[in-house]
Design a protein around this motif. Structure first.
Motif, mmCIF file in Angstrom:
data_model
loop_
_atom_site.group_PDB
_atom_site.id
_atom_site.type_symbol
_atom_site.label_atom_id
_atom_site.label_comp_id
_atom_site.label_asym_id
_atom_site.label_seq_id
_atom_site.Cartn_x
_atom_site.Cartn_y
_atom_site.Cartn_z
ATOM 1 N N UNK A 40 31.092 28.225 -3.307
ATOM 2 C CA UNK A 40 30.758 28.516 -1.848
ATOM 3 C C UNK A 40 30.944 26.942 -0.980
ATOM 4 N N UNK A 41 31.275 27.516 0.246
ATOM 5 C CA UNK A 41 31.557 26.473 1.040
ATOM 6 C C UNK A 41 31.226 26.601 2.615
ATOM 7 N N UNK A 42 31.020 25.517 3.255
ATOM 8 C CA UNK A 42 30.844 25.827 4.991
ATOM 9 C C UNK A 42 31.021 24.482 5.620
ATOM 10 N N UNK A 43 31.414 24.877 6.881
ATOM 11 C CA UNK A 43 31.791 23.807 7.711
ATOM 12 C C UNK A 43 30.862 24.177 8.937
ATOM 13 N N UNK A 44 30.256 23.303 9.647
ATOM 14 C CA UNK A 44 29.458 23.346 10.762
ATOM 15 C C UNK A 44 29.927 22.458 12.102
ATOM 16 N N UNK A 45 29.576 22.997 13.157
ATOM 17 C CA UNK A 45 29.655 22.167 14.468
ATOM 18 C C UNK A 45 28.370 21.578 14.294
ATOM 19 N N UNK A 46 28.230 20.648 15.259
ATOM 20 C CA UNK A 46 27.162 19.681 15.731
ATOM 21 C C UNK A 46 26.033 20.580 16.159
ATOM 22 N N UNK A 47 26.222 21.765 16.741
ATOM 23 C CA UNK A 47 25.137 22.489 17.223
ATOM 24 C C UNK A 47 24.840 23.526 16.019
ATOM 25 N N UNK A 49 26.928 25.808 14.627
ATOM 26 C CA UNK A 49 27.838 26.922 14.499
ATOM 27 C C UNK A 49 28.558 26.834 13.485
ATOM 28 N N UNK A 50 28.803 27.985 12.726
ATOM 29 C CA UNK A 50 29.827 27.981 11.543
ATOM 30 C C UNK A 50 31.026 27.947 11.992
ATOM 31 N N UNK A 51 31.782 27.063 11.578
ATOM 32 C CA UNK A 51 33.341 26.945 11.769
ATOM 33 C C UNK A 51 33.950 27.704 10.830
ATOM 34 N N UNK A 52 33.700 27.356 9.590
ATOM 35 C CA UNK A 52 34.291 27.927 8.542
ATOM 36 C C UNK A 52 33.255 28.112 7.325
ATOM 37 N N UNK A 53 33.685 29.258 6.478
ATOM 38 C CA UNK A 53 32.793 29.608 5.565
ATOM 39 C C UNK A 53 33.536 30.410 4.354
ATOM 40 N N UNK A 54 33.031 30.184 2.934
ATOM 41 C CA UNK A 54 33.660 30.927 1.898
ATOM 42 C C UNK A 54 32.434 31.030 0.943
ATOM 43 N N UNK A 55 32.845 32.088 0.123
ATOM 44 C CA UNK A 55 31.580 32.532 -0.826
ATOM 45 C C UNK A 55 30.177 32.996 -0.172
ATOM 46 N N UNK A 212 21.891 21.885 4.549
ATOM 47 C CA UNK A 212 22.234 20.668 4.241
ATOM 48 C C UNK A 212 23.581 20.018 5.136
ATOM 49 N N UNK A 213 24.348 21.153 5.342
ATOM 50 C CA UNK A 213 25.388 20.518 6.466
ATOM 51 C C UNK A 213 24.723 20.161 7.617
ATOM 52 N N UNK A 214 23.660 20.560 8.126
ATOM 53 C CA UNK A 214 23.183 20.560 9.327
ATOM 54 C C UNK A 214 22.673 18.970 9.205
ATOM 55 N N UNK A 215 21.988 18.660 8.224
ATOM 56 C CA UNK A 215 21.377 17.426 8.117
ATOM 57 C C UNK A 215 22.436 16.228 7.849
ATOM 58 N N UNK A 216 23.251 16.557 7.428
ATOM 59 C CA UNK A 216 24.391 15.493 7.156
ATOM 60 C C UNK A 216 25.198 15.402 8.695
ATOM 61 N N UNK A 217 25.350 16.365 9.442
ATOM 62 C CA UNK A 217 26.051 16.353 10.583
ATOM 63 C C UNK A 217 25.044 15.449 11.415
ATOM 64 N N UNK A 218 23.980 15.743 11.438
ATOM 65 C CA UNK A 218 22.863 14.715 12.302
ATOM 66 C C UNK A 218 23.013 13.338 11.897
ATOM 67 N N UNK A 219 22.823 13.043 10.652
ATOM 68 C CA UNK A 219 22.839 11.674 10.183
ATOM 69 C C UNK A 219 24.182 10.899 10.596
ATOM 70 N N UNK A 220 25.373 11.607 10.293
ATOM 71 C CA UNK A 220 26.567 10.787 10.766
ATOM 72 C C UNK A 220 26.855 10.787 12.216
ATOM 73 N N UNK A 221 26.397 11.697 13.074
ATOM 74 C CA UNK A 221 26.518 11.705 14.373
ATOM 75 C C UNK A 221 25.439 10.591 15.132
ATOM 76 N N UNK A 222 24.162 10.382 14.492
ATOM 77 C CA UNK A 222 23.474 9.366 14.822
ATOM 78 C C UNK A 222 24.113 7.970 14.468
#
Length: 359
Positions: A40-47, A49-55, A212-222
């Motif tokens: 399974x996989x997912x891509x999320x926006x900073x807010x 929002x799910x940009x892409x998903x599989x599984x 988990x994507x939300x957390x990593x997006x937050x860390x990378x943006x910070x």
């Protein structure tokens, strides 16, 4: 002799209770699909929002070592101050090279600790060459060579800083682990679905790929925001202007990708080749990547196959519009026959119908 009793979860064979993974990566041999890795996989926006998903990206999973950056954020919030290379090591699954072993020893020495204060499991170095060199020297598994030793040294150091007992720092009821649990819940934006113990002995939380994507997006943006506003001359000595914990951890990982994993490791290569990315892998086929603009990618390979983790990740990054030409070396892998390439480990087109409306 009667068969051994199985854990209740091991006896669950109702397909309705299993994650609905999708085929993400295939291995071909002379044009024939030889193996298929589901996941399974997912891509999320900073807010979020799910940009892409599989599984089935909302199925709970154990992120394993991909949790380390979140644990490091919790420790920085609790007063841990380390030079950037050592903070990166605190978030690492390192290869066990001399710089990694030395870094663990430095963290301990800075806080009046020794290797006897570590409570992680013992192991040989994780990196192939590092392990071979260690064995060739006639050495044995230790806690310092175990790939989580930087995190454990940082956990013990955080206890010293706060006057908490060092002994028993892995107990879920310990003040340190209570703080970590709170930070993980906040960063992921969801309560853990289950709790367990990681291979090194650390408390482990079941989360979703979206969390988990939300957390990593937050860390990378910070980290990206801090990098844009911090003078380039700021010393890399842990004594710079205090940063938000998420930024400090993300910047340390960006600046020292060799400490997060090691030479010849794909996570280190990804961060070197994709400036601004914050990446971390986890056992059993987990990969997380946070991007400077707050977008993030999370992947779980259902069979735990490590070779499929990065091809699936690079495929999603390409879908998001990133230039992944430089990642070709880790985005696919050759299948050999007689020492010659006759096939490829490569992603399927699993994002062709990328948004699951049920999410």
């Amino acid at each position: 002799m009667p068969a051994p009793a199985l854990h209740a979860a091991q006896t669950a064979n109702d397909a309705g209770n299993l994650p609905q993974h999708a085929p993400l990566v295939v291995a071909t041999r002379d044009g024939l699909v030889e193996s298929i890795h589901y996941g399974s996989a997912i891509a999320t926006a900073r807010d979020g929002t799910i940009l892409a998903a599989a599984g089935d990206p909302l199925a709970p999973l154990y992120p394993r070592s991909a949790l380390k950056p979140l644990q490091a954020v919790a420790m920085v919030r609790a007063g841990l101050k380390l030079p950037a290379d050592l903070l990166a090591l605190a978030a690492a699954s390192h290869s066990g090279g001399s710089r990694h072993r030395g870094g663990t020893q430095r963290i301990l020495a800075m806080h009046g600790l020794t290797a006897s204060d570590l409570e992680n499991s013992t192991d040989l170095p994780y990196g192939t060459i590092e392990r071979e060199n260690w064995l060739r020297a006639g050495l044995h598994p230790t806690q310092v060579t175990q790939n989580c030793s930087g995190k454990h040294a940082a956990m013990a150091a955080t206890c010293v800083i706060n006057g908490w007992p060092v002994k028993g720092y892995l107990d879920p009821s310990h003040a340190l682990q209570q703080l970590v649990a709170s930070a993980v819940t906040e960063l992921a934006g969801e309560e853990p679905f289950a709790r367990s113990t990681d291979g090194c002995g650390t408390p482990l939380f079941a989360l979703t790929l979206r969390g988990m994507a939300r957390a990593f997006g937050t860390i990378a943006a910070a980290a990206a925001s801090a990098a844009a506003t911090t003078p380039a001359s700021t010393p890399d000595d842990g004594a710079a202007v205090p940063l938000r914990a998420e930024a400090a951890v993300g910047l340390a990982m960006r600046q020292h990708p060799e400490m997060v994993a090691g030479e010849r490791r794909d996570v280190t290569e990804l961060m070197r080749l994709l400036p601004g990315a914050v990446a971390k892998d986890g056992f059993e086929g987990v990969q997380l990547v946070g991007l400077p603009d707050g977008r993030a990618v999370a992947v779980k390979i259902s069979d735990g196959g490590d070779r499929a983790r990065m091809p699936a990740t690079v495929h999603i990054l390409e879908f998001l519009g990133l230039d992944t030409a430089r990642l070709a070396g880790i985005g696919t892998a050759p299948v050999l026959g007689g020492g010659h390439q006759i096939g490829l480990v490569q992603p399927t087109n699993f994002l062709s119908n990328h948004v699951n409306e049920a999410l």
